[in-house]
Write a protein that holds these residues in place. Structure first.
Motif, PDB file in Angstrom:
ATOM      1  N   LEU A 148       0.166  -4.664  -3.754  1.00 15.08           N
ATOM      2  CA  LEU A 148       1.038  -3.566  -3.316  1.00 15.08           C
ATOM      3  C   LEU A 148       1.171  -3.561  -1.798  1.00 15.08           C
ATOM      4  CD1 LEU A 148      -0.402  -0.535  -5.362  1.00 15.08           C
ATOM      5  CD2 LEU A 148       1.245  -2.258  -6.117  1.00 15.08           C
ATOM      6  N   PHE A 149       2.397  -3.423  -1.318  1.00 14.67           N
ATOM      7  CA  PHE A 149       2.650  -3.303   0.118  1.00 14.67           C
ATOM      8  C   PHE A 149       3.337  -1.954   0.349  1.00 14.67           C
ATOM      9  CE2 PHE A 149       4.500  -3.991   4.215  1.00 14.67           C
ATOM     10  CZ  PHE A 149       3.713  -4.946   4.844  1.00 14.67           C
ATOM     11  N   CYS A 179      -0.567   8.971  -0.677  1.00 14.02           N
ATOM     12  CA  CYS A 179      -1.238   8.244  -1.769  1.00 14.02           C
ATOM     13  C   CYS A 179      -1.838   9.222  -2.774  1.00 14.02           C
ATOM     14  CB  CYS A 179      -2.347   7.339  -1.226  1.00 14.02           C
ATOM     15  SG  CYS A 179      -1.736   5.905  -0.341  1.00 14.02           S
ATOM     16  N   THR A 180      -2.379  10.335  -2.274  1.00  9.71           N
ATOM     17  CA  THR A 180      -2.974  11.337  -3.156  1.00  9.71           C
ATOM     18  C   THR A 180      -1.915  11.998  -4.031  1.00  9.71           C
ATOM     19  OG1 THR A 180      -4.692  11.718  -1.517  1.00  9.71           O
ATOM     20  CG2 THR A 180      -4.406  13.418  -3.204  1.00  9.71           C
ATOM     21  N   THR A 215      -9.043   0.848   5.563  1.00 12.97           N
ATOM     22  CA  THR A 215      -8.566   1.198   4.229  1.00 12.97           C
ATOM     23  C   THR A 215      -9.152   2.546   3.840  1.00 12.97           C
ATOM     24  OG1 THR A 215      -8.172   0.346   1.992  1.00 12.97           O
ATOM     25  CG2 THR A 215     -10.410   0.066   2.869  1.00 12.97           C
ATOM     26  N   HIS A 216      -8.787   3.091   2.697  1.00  7.97           N
ATOM     27  CA  HIS A 216      -9.325   4.390   2.279  1.00  7.97           C
ATOM     28  C   HIS A 216      -9.204   4.572   0.770  1.00  7.97           C
ATOM     29  CE1 HIS A 216      -5.107   5.669   2.229  1.00  7.97           C
ATOM     30  NE2 HIS A 216      -5.004   5.220   3.472  1.00  7.97           N
ATOM     31  N   GLU A 217      -9.988   5.510   0.259  1.00  8.88           N
ATOM     32  CA  GLU A 217     -10.066   5.765  -1.180  1.00  8.88           C
ATOM     33  C   GLU A 217      -8.694   6.023  -1.837  1.00  8.88           C
ATOM     34  OE1 GLU A 217     -12.982   5.995  -3.177  1.00  8.88           O
ATOM     35  OE2 GLU A 217     -11.896   6.648  -4.967  1.00  8.88           O
ATOM     36  N   PRO A 218      -7.854   6.922  -1.284  1.00  9.26           N
ATOM     37  CA  PRO A 218      -6.580   7.184  -1.987  1.00  9.26           C
ATOM     38  C   PRO A 218      -5.725   5.929  -2.180  1.00  9.26           C
ATOM     39  CG  PRO A 218      -6.989   8.909  -0.372  1.00  9.26           C
ATOM     40  CD  PRO A 218      -8.037   7.858  -0.151  1.00  9.26           C
ATOM     41  N   ALA A 219      -5.694   5.030  -1.186  1.00 11.00           N
ATOM     42  CA  ALA A 219      -4.880   3.811  -1.324  1.00 11.00           C
ATOM     43  C   ALA A 219      -5.508   2.863  -2.350  1.00 11.00           C
ATOM     44  CB  ALA A 219      -4.731   3.105   0.018  1.00 11.00           C
ATOM     45  N   VAL A 220      -6.847   2.717  -2.286  1.00 10.38           N
ATOM     46  CA  VAL A 220      -7.538   1.805  -3.208  1.00 10.38           C
ATOM     47  C   VAL A 220      -7.367   2.307  -4.649  1.00 10.38           C
ATOM     48  CG1 VAL A 220      -9.798   0.889  -3.905  1.00 10.38           C
ATOM     49  CG2 VAL A 220      -9.198   1.027  -1.478  1.00 10.38           C
ATOM     50  N   LYS A 221      -7.596   3.609  -4.821  1.00 13.84           N
ATOM     51  CA  LYS A 221      -7.495   4.205  -6.157  1.00 13.84           C
ATOM     52  C   LYS A 221      -6.065   4.074  -6.691  1.00 13.84           C
ATOM     53  CE  LYS A 221      -9.657   6.789  -9.258  1.00 13.84           C
ATOM     54  NZ  LYS A 221      -9.262   8.124  -9.660  1.00 13.84           N
TER      55      LYS A 221
END
Ligand SMILES: *Cc1c(COP(=O)(O)O)cnc(C)c1O
Length: 422
Positions: free
Chosen positions: A104-105, A309-310, A82-88
């Protein structure tokens, strides 16, 4: 050789019959509301490049965020990582989605977003040992060009070669305020044998049907009936999402919320492709199990790409800013004023508006992609305005950052088209 000439050698364009199609226009750059062609002619992008670039092309704020992200993390497998942009993004998007949306998918485009929604609805029942194999959809809906998405879209000659391979779909007309009870009864009849797995719809505005609008209360009743009868509801907000209807989402106009929602287009502000299928806890829980096979075995290579995501996160920030919200309200008022002036023109059959989306049906009978439509299109292009009429319908879905003066230029081009062509 011009780009337009070089293009012809190897390129095959979408939704295009190359034998009869007019020249393609080579676009060299874009900024704000403008597209610039290879001869430096500028065009106001009156449809936000298919409803994507709502904060303007090459938006500096979004570009800056994306450039930083590109230097930090470009791509990683989203299965096991996982990563920050997706989590945020999940945290920020859930805040503004209808209260029941919890998971979210990710995928890549609007068609895959609806394809995944359909698979969620079918497997939701399957996982509970129930075989339901019918989907209900609106006539003239559009949900994309992959097989599941084509199946639930309205019937059209363009999908003719594939109809034999479609999922079973029953279609109902949209509620118009007067026929609401009748449509609800049609839905009830279809569900009599308990074989309906889900109901998919574009809430309030059907984009590809030339911005046809329908009644919110009527749709609300259909969703309510589905909720009470274990039929999964899917709101395809690929076009309507992120401010177009005047609210964040078209479903914000409804009191009953869908189980599943689909997003793409303006999600990433026109910068890179991405889509999201969101769902309620109830849907997620139906896949949560010790049995591997009850999971949702769907995935795309670029799922939740950090750069996309960003872009989406930066877009969400802009959407919620006072400036963009004021712009949206201003566009709504401009359309209302323009509509007052033009709606009773004898060459206009009807007009409609939903938030920042405005459409005019001309008083002519013609084909969706006929010569008349091309004449209209060319008139707009000559006047430095990019609009994409569908048959006899002219519609506007301009970037929210458009100025009053630029919007008036679009209105003028429509005015002169009506005087000269219709
Ligand atoms: C555009 C659209 C789609 C398909 O999205 P793509 O990214 O073109 O595959 C699906 N549903 C709706 C409502 C759309 O407007």
């Amino acid at each position: 050789m011009t780009l337009t000439e070089r293009d012809k050698k190897h390129l095959w364009h979408p939704l295009t019959q190359h034998k009869t199609h007019p020249e393609t226009i080579a676009v060299k750059k874009a900024k704000g509301v403008f597209l610039y062609d290879e001869h430096d002619k500028e065009y106001i992008d009156g449809i936000s490049s298919w409803y994507t670039c709502v904060y303007g092309h090459c938006n500096d704020y979004i570009l800056e965020k994306v450039q930083q992200q590109m230097r930090t993390l470009d791509q990683v497998v989203f299965s096991g990582f996982t990563h920050e942009p997706a989590v945020k993004l999940s945290e920020e998007l859930i805040k503004i989605l209808p209260y029941n949306q919890q998971k979210l998918f990710f995928s890549d485009n609007g068609s895959t977003a609806t394809e995944i929604a359909i698979k969620m609805a079918l497997q939701y029942h399957f996982n509970q040992g129930e075989k339901k194999n019918i989907l209900v959809a609106f006539e003239e809906g559009f949900h994309g060009d992959t097989f599941g998405a084509m199946s639930v879209s309205g019937l059209s000659v363009y999908n003719g070669p594939f109809e034999d391979f479609f999922i079973t779909v029953k279609r109902i007309p949209v509620p118009n305020g007067e026929n609401n009870d009748e449509i609800l009864n049609q839905l009830k009849k279809l569900t009599g044998e308990n074989k309906v797995a889900g109901f998919i719809f574009e809430p309030l505005v059907q984009g590809a049907a030339a911005m046809k609008t329908h009644d919110a209360e009527g749709l609300d009743k259909l969703i309510q009936f589905c909720s009470e009868n274990n039929i999964i509801t899917i709101a395809d907000e690929v076009m309507t999402g992120f401010g177009k209807t005047g609210k964040y989402f078209a479903t914000d106009y409804l009191s009953h919320k869908p189980d599943i929602m689909c997003f793409s287009k303006a999600l990433t502000a026109g910068l890179v492709p991405m889509a999201i299928t969101s769902c309620s806890q109830k849907i997620y829980d139906a896949f949560y199990s010790d049995e591997m096979s009850k999971g949702l075995f769907h995935g795309h290579t670029y799922t939740a790409n950090p750069i996309a995501c960003t872009a989406a996160l930066a877009g969400l920030e802009l959407l919620q800013s006072d400036e963009i919200q004021e712009n949206i309200n201003h566009i709504v008022k401009l359309h209302q004023e323009f509509n007052k002036k033009i709606k009773s023109h004898p060459k206009i059959a009807s007009t409609r508006q939903c938030g920042t989306i405005y459409a005019i049906d001309l008083n002519v009978s013609i084909q969706r992609y006929g010569k008349f439509r091309d004449k209209l299109f060319n008139h707009f292009i000559e006047n430095g305005v990019f609009l994409r009429p569908l048959g006899r319908t002219i519609y506007i879905s301009a970037p929210y950052i458009i100025t009053e003066k630029q919007m008036f230029k679009i209105y003028q081009a429509i005015d002169s088209a009506i005087q000269k062509i219709v």
